[in-house]
Design a protein around this motif. Sequence first.
Motif, PDB file in Angstrom:
ATOM      1  N   PRO A  94       0.687  -0.822  -0.085  1.00  0.00           N
ATOM      2  CA  PRO A  94       0.292  -0.153  -0.378  1.00  0.00           C
ATOM      3  C   PRO A  94       0.625   1.569  -0.187  1.00  0.00           C
ATOM      4  CG  PRO A  94      -0.139  -0.952   2.410  1.00  0.00           C
ATOM      5  CD  PRO A  94       0.698  -1.854   1.482  1.00  0.00           C
ATOM      6  N   GLY A  95       0.393   2.321   0.003  1.00  0.00           N
ATOM      7  CA  GLY A  95       0.979   3.721  -0.178  1.00  0.00           C
ATOM      8  C   GLY A  95       2.057   4.797  -1.475  1.00  0.00           C
ATOM      9  N   MET A  96       1.108   3.773  -2.907  1.00  0.00           N
ATOM     10  CA  MET A  96       1.781   4.668  -3.820  1.00  0.00           C
ATOM     11  C   MET A  96       2.520   4.702  -4.222  1.00  0.00           C
ATOM     12  SD  MET A  96      -1.023   6.412  -6.186  1.00  0.00           S
ATOM     13  CE  MET A  96      -1.014   7.351  -7.916  1.00  0.00           C
ATOM     14  N   ARG A  97       3.891   3.942  -4.330  1.00  0.00           N
ATOM     15  CA  ARG A  97       4.931   4.003  -4.469  1.00  0.00           C
ATOM     16  C   ARG A  97       5.651   4.910  -5.921  1.00  0.00           C
ATOM     17  NH1 ARG A  97       8.874  -0.894  -2.552  1.00  0.00           N
ATOM     18  NH2 ARG A  97       7.177  -1.574  -3.902  1.00  0.00           N
ATOM     19  N   GLU A  98       6.749   5.639  -5.679  1.00  0.00           N
ATOM     20  CA  GLU A  98       7.025   6.199  -7.155  1.00  0.00           C
ATOM     21  C   GLU A  98       7.951   5.530  -7.965  1.00  0.00           C
ATOM     22  OE1 GLU A  98       8.033  10.084  -5.891  1.00  0.00           O
ATOM     23  OE2 GLU A  98      10.400   9.365  -5.969  1.00  0.00           O
ATOM     24  N   MET A  99       8.059   5.075  -9.134  1.00  0.00           N
ATOM     25  CA  MET A  99       8.710   3.974  -9.559  1.00  0.00           C
ATOM     26  C   MET A  99       9.682   5.022 -10.093  1.00  0.00           C
ATOM     27  SD  MET A  99       6.557   1.510  -9.142  1.00  0.00           S
ATOM     28  CE  MET A  99       6.451   2.240  -8.142  1.00  0.00           C
ATOM     29  N   TYR A 100       9.826   5.672  -9.782  1.00  0.00           N
ATOM     30  CA  TYR A 100      12.299   6.960 -10.021  1.00  0.00           C
ATOM     31  C   TYR A 100      12.759   5.826 -10.642  1.00  0.00           C
ATOM     32  CZ  TYR A 100      15.411   9.512  -8.696  1.00  0.00           C
ATOM     33  OH  TYR A 100      17.324   9.532  -8.335  1.00  0.00           O
ATOM     34  N   ARG A 101      13.421   5.251  -9.429  1.00  0.00           N
ATOM     35  CA  ARG A 101      14.302   4.145  -9.572  1.00  0.00           C
ATOM     36  C   ARG A 101      14.887   2.995 -10.723  1.00  0.00           C
ATOM     37  NH1 ARG A 101      17.331  -0.355  -7.098  1.00  0.00           N
ATOM     38  NH2 ARG A 101      20.075   0.628  -6.975  1.00  0.00           N
ATOM     39  N   ALA A 102      13.317   2.536 -11.456  1.00  0.00           N
ATOM     40  CA  ALA A 102      13.125   2.076 -12.486  1.00  0.00           C
ATOM     41  C   ALA A 102      13.084   2.463 -13.191  1.00  0.00           C
ATOM     42  CB  ALA A 102      11.882   1.376 -11.837  1.00  0.00           C
ATOM     43  N   MET A 103      12.616   3.959 -14.030  1.00  0.00           N
ATOM     44  CA  MET A 103      12.590   5.031 -15.071  1.00  0.00           C
ATOM     45  C   MET A 103      14.688   5.376 -15.155  1.00  0.00           C
ATOM     46  SD  MET A 103      10.386   4.766 -16.573  1.00  0.00           S
ATOM     47  CE  MET A 103      10.779   6.077 -17.978  1.00  0.00           C
ATOM     48  N   LYS A 104      15.167   5.373 -14.485  1.00  0.00           N
ATOM     49  CA  LYS A 104      16.219   6.384 -14.158  1.00  0.00           C
ATOM     50  C   LYS A 104      17.133   5.138 -14.454  1.00  0.00           C
ATOM     51  CE  LYS A 104      15.340  10.707 -13.506  1.00  0.00           C
ATOM     52  NZ  LYS A 104      16.176  11.619 -13.820  1.00  0.00           N
ATOM     53  N   ILE A 105      17.291   4.281 -13.745  1.00  0.00           N
ATOM     54  CA  ILE A 105      17.960   2.953 -14.203  1.00  0.00           C
ATOM     55  C   ILE A 105      17.803   2.957 -16.118  1.00  0.00           C
ATOM     56  CG2 ILE A 105      18.806   0.345 -14.302  1.00  0.00           C
ATOM     57  CD1 ILE A 105      18.061   0.909 -11.365  1.00  0.00           C
ATOM     58  N   LEU A 106      16.156   2.549 -16.288  1.00  0.00           N
ATOM     59  CA  LEU A 106      16.203   2.250 -17.744  1.00  0.00           C
ATOM     60  C   LEU A 106      16.784   3.141 -18.621  1.00  0.00           C
ATOM     61  CD1 LEU A 106      12.547   1.744 -17.999  1.00  0.00           C
ATOM     62  CD2 LEU A 106      14.427  -0.022 -18.749  1.00  0.00           C
ATOM     63  N   TYR A 107      16.776   4.586 -18.140  1.00  0.00           N
ATOM     64  CA  TYR A 107      17.701   5.706 -19.019  1.00  0.00           C
ATOM     65  C   TYR A 107      19.097   6.032 -18.886  1.00  0.00           C
ATOM     66  CZ  TYR A 107      19.509  10.928 -19.914  1.00  0.00           C
ATOM     67  OH  TYR A 107      20.106  11.500 -19.753  1.00  0.00           O
ATOM     68  N   GLY A 108      19.422   5.640 -17.604  1.00  0.00           N
ATOM     69  CA  GLY A 108      20.924   5.594 -18.409  1.00  0.00           C
ATOM     70  C   GLY A 108      21.828   4.422 -18.573  1.00  0.00           C
ATOM     71  N   LEU A 109      20.748   2.831 -18.768  1.00  0.00           N
ATOM     72  CA  LEU A 109      20.916   2.226 -20.131  1.00  0.00           C
ATOM     73  C   LEU A 109      20.847   1.990 -21.283  1.00  0.00           C
ATOM     74  CD1 LEU A 109      19.402  -1.176 -17.627  1.00  0.00           C
ATOM     75  CD2 LEU A 109      22.101  -0.757 -18.155  1.00  0.00           C
ATOM     76  N   GLY A 110      20.214   3.718 -21.917  1.00  0.00           N
ATOM     77  CA  GLY A 110      20.234   3.943 -22.712  1.00  0.00           C
ATOM     78  C   GLY A 110      18.885   3.612 -23.611  1.00  0.00           C
ATOM     79  N   LEU A 111      18.272   3.009 -21.998  1.00  0.00           N
ATOM     80  CA  LEU A 111      17.130   2.502 -22.911  1.00  0.00           C
ATOM     81  C   LEU A 111      15.689   3.744 -22.693  1.00  0.00           C
ATOM     82  CD1 LEU A 111      16.751  -0.946 -21.728  1.00  0.00           C
ATOM     83  CD2 LEU A 111      17.013  -0.633 -23.998  1.00  0.00           C
ATOM     84  N   ALA A 112      15.617   4.753 -23.017  1.00  0.00           N
ATOM     85  CA  ALA A 112      14.573   5.474 -22.376  1.00  0.00           C
ATOM     86  C   ALA A 112      14.111   6.049 -23.387  1.00  0.00           C
ATOM     87  CB  ALA A 112      15.518   6.876 -21.682  1.00  0.00           C
ATOM     88  N   LEU A 113      14.601   6.126 -24.269  1.00  0.00           N
ATOM     89  CA  LEU A 113      13.434   6.241 -25.855  1.00  0.00           C
ATOM     90  C   LEU A 113      13.255   4.481 -26.766  1.00  0.00           C
ATOM     91  CD1 LEU A 113      15.506   9.611 -27.392  1.00  0.00           C
ATOM     92  CD2 LEU A 113      13.455   8.974 -25.711  1.00  0.00           C
ATOM     93  N   LYS A 114      13.997   3.993 -26.216  1.00  0.00           N
ATOM     94  CA  LYS A 114      12.989   2.380 -26.343  1.00  0.00           C
ATOM     95  C   LYS A 114      12.481   1.800 -25.743  1.00  0.00           C
ATOM     96  CE  LYS A 114      18.348   2.549 -28.921  1.00  0.00           C
ATOM     97  NZ  LYS A 114      19.527   2.468 -28.450  1.00  0.00           N
ATOM     98  N   THR A 115      12.135   2.255 -24.522  1.00  0.00           N
ATOM     99  CA  THR A 115      11.388   1.434 -23.891  1.00  0.00           C
ATOM    100  C   THR A 115      10.068   2.147 -23.337  1.00  0.00           C
ATOM    101  OG1 THR A 115      12.273   1.729 -21.344  1.00  0.00           O
ATOM    102  CG2 THR A 115      12.981  -0.862 -23.093  1.00  0.00           C
ATOM    103  N   ALA A 116       9.292   1.565 -22.627  1.00  0.00           N
ATOM    104  CA  ALA A 116       8.360   2.067 -21.797  1.00  0.00           C
ATOM    105  C   ALA A 116       7.927   1.955 -20.357  1.00  0.00           C
ATOM    106  CB  ALA A 116       6.692   2.688 -22.501  1.00  0.00           C
ATOM    107  N   LEU A 117       7.036   2.253 -19.732  1.00  0.00           N
ATOM    108  CA  LEU A 117       6.787   1.792 -18.059  1.00  0.00           C
ATOM    109  C   LEU A 117       5.329   2.245 -17.856  1.00  0.00           C
ATOM    110  CD1 LEU A 117       9.515   1.617 -15.111  1.00  0.00           C
ATOM    111  CD2 LEU A 117       6.454   1.948 -14.867  1.00  0.00           C
ATOM    112  N   ILE A 118       4.656   1.283 -17.777  1.00  0.00           N
ATOM    113  CA  ILE A 118       3.250   1.609 -17.159  1.00  0.00           C
ATOM    114  C   ILE A 118       3.143   1.169 -15.627  1.00  0.00           C
ATOM    115  CG2 ILE A 118       2.613   1.817 -19.277  1.00  0.00           C
ATOM    116  CD1 ILE A 118       0.837  -0.651 -19.277  1.00  0.00           C
ATOM    117  N   THR A 119       2.248   1.504 -14.231  1.00  0.00           N
ATOM    118  CA  THR A 119       1.813   1.043 -13.403  1.00  0.00           C
ATOM    119  C   THR A 119       1.077   2.131 -12.524  1.00  0.00           C
ATOM    120  OG1 THR A 119       2.815   1.260 -11.511  1.00  0.00           O
ATOM    121  CG2 THR A 119       3.258   3.155 -12.648  1.00  0.00           C
TER     122      THR A 119
END
Length: 555
Positions: A439-464
């Motif tokens: 519970p508490g509706m966590r933010e998925m900040y870290r997942a998005m930042k890691i995808l960015y660092g891996l060069g996947l920010a413009l090649k993948t998406a994340l929904i939650t």
Amino acid sequence: MFWRSKEILKFPERAGTRALLKSMGYTDYDLERPLIGIANSWSTIVPGHYNLRQVAAAVRDGIRQAGGTPVEFGVIGVCDGIANGHIGMHYVLPTRDLIAHSIEMMVQAHRLDGVVLLGSCDKIVPGMLMAAARLNVPAILVPGGNMQGGPYFDGRKSDVTTLSEALGVLKAGKISEEQLAGLEEAVAPGCGSCAFLGTANTMCCLAEAMGMTLPFAGTAPATSAARMRLAQESGRAIVNLIKKGITARQIMTRGSLMNAIKVSMAMGGSTNSVLHIPAIAYEAELNISVDAFDTLSRTTPQIARIYPAGPANILDFHEAGGVPAVMREISSLLELDVMTVTSKTVGQNIEAAKTINRDIIRSLENPFNREGGLAILRGNLAPNTAVTKPAAIHPSMWTFAGCAKVFDSEEAANEAILNGKIHEGDVVVIRYEGPKGGPGMREMYRAMKILYGLGLALKTALITDGRFSGTNNGCFVGHISPEAAEGGPLAAVRDGDIITIDIPNRNLRVHLEEKEIQQRLAAWQKPEPQIKEGYLALYSRLAESANEGAIIRYR
């Protein structure tokens, strides 16, 4: 003039109460003046609140100068950054209600005549504004101010979020651990709310936009002399509000909250504002739905670009003219006659505002985007809405279709991303992270930042069905309602399903027939709650859906 505190300070009937206050050094002179609370969320664990002792001292000076008696009390506050990426994030959003409740209790129990709210960070500021709206006494918010940015990294001034991006860069073998360690020392050069336009600075700016702070109080730096001057002036302002009988609901009207939404759209503010503005409206006995954000987004251009939408940080934005400049630029779209804590109208407050830097704040005629920074989506995956932030998404990713990779927790998704299990064309699905399911509706900040660092920010998406930090970029959709834990369609998604995100057409869908979705949901079994005791167990039962602001309804 009658003040609430006179109910408990009248002599001789209330001599006992007077004696209790005199035991701490208060005098007859003090007790003849309005008692004004200072709700101070100072601590030595939240960088955005580290300076609030000094800020509170300046507020006390201002109150005494104007003829009031300050009484200070403590308020809890959680640092999102420290709580991020582990069990602690479950507890962050639920503190918003505890903060509102605790301020209500202190102000009502002691019959305080008004309250100054000291806070800077993510859930503290909206919790305090919720309390002000609920109490409807004279109130003013005094933020602690923002942090300075660090050295340049990846084309912009760094901040604490840079480290999560750098972790992905490290995993990709592009920097060394020594370089990452050096960055760690430099990205946060002093206290204050984090330097980007995350939820903390968004809500401080929106509090200013709705008239609940003095002009520039939303952006003046934490370590500046201007911050102390604003604090002292706020102390004088609260006494003036009490003397004039101007209460919080006379300021937080439907018009002022609509102004705040428009400013959020014009700035590209955090997606979390879609949780907080409806919650504040609820406390003010107003009804502002999530759909209002989309309606206003379509008619309010984005005229400011601040990280993650662009390289400028909050200090740059402040020096460019800040919130008053943005409001002056979009003044034709605003309700200018609403009251503010200055006891002047919005129109009067912004009359002399100037834009200093057109690279950061543009005109209404030459915006960065013709529509605002947020968008509300619907579709067979989000019948009751979902939220995204096109201001932080590259236009090439406003439409994206990919193959679902499904995870039932943030931890499972982060592990898969770091272990190279997410590839170009994937849509990462993180579910059971909503208000109830988390519970508490966590933010998925870290997942998005890691995808960015891996060069996947413009090649993948994340929904939650969870939420995001205001600093996230890439292609992302959150706040999916109804959430998976309530049997929403997100619970029916399986690995390999094709999902389309279509921001221009405001659509989020899985490529399945409705019959197939319903058959899967019929076989679905609700998972056991992740946390079964304490306040979060209660919150899980009481919290409303994200599309209703994740409020705890009491009427």
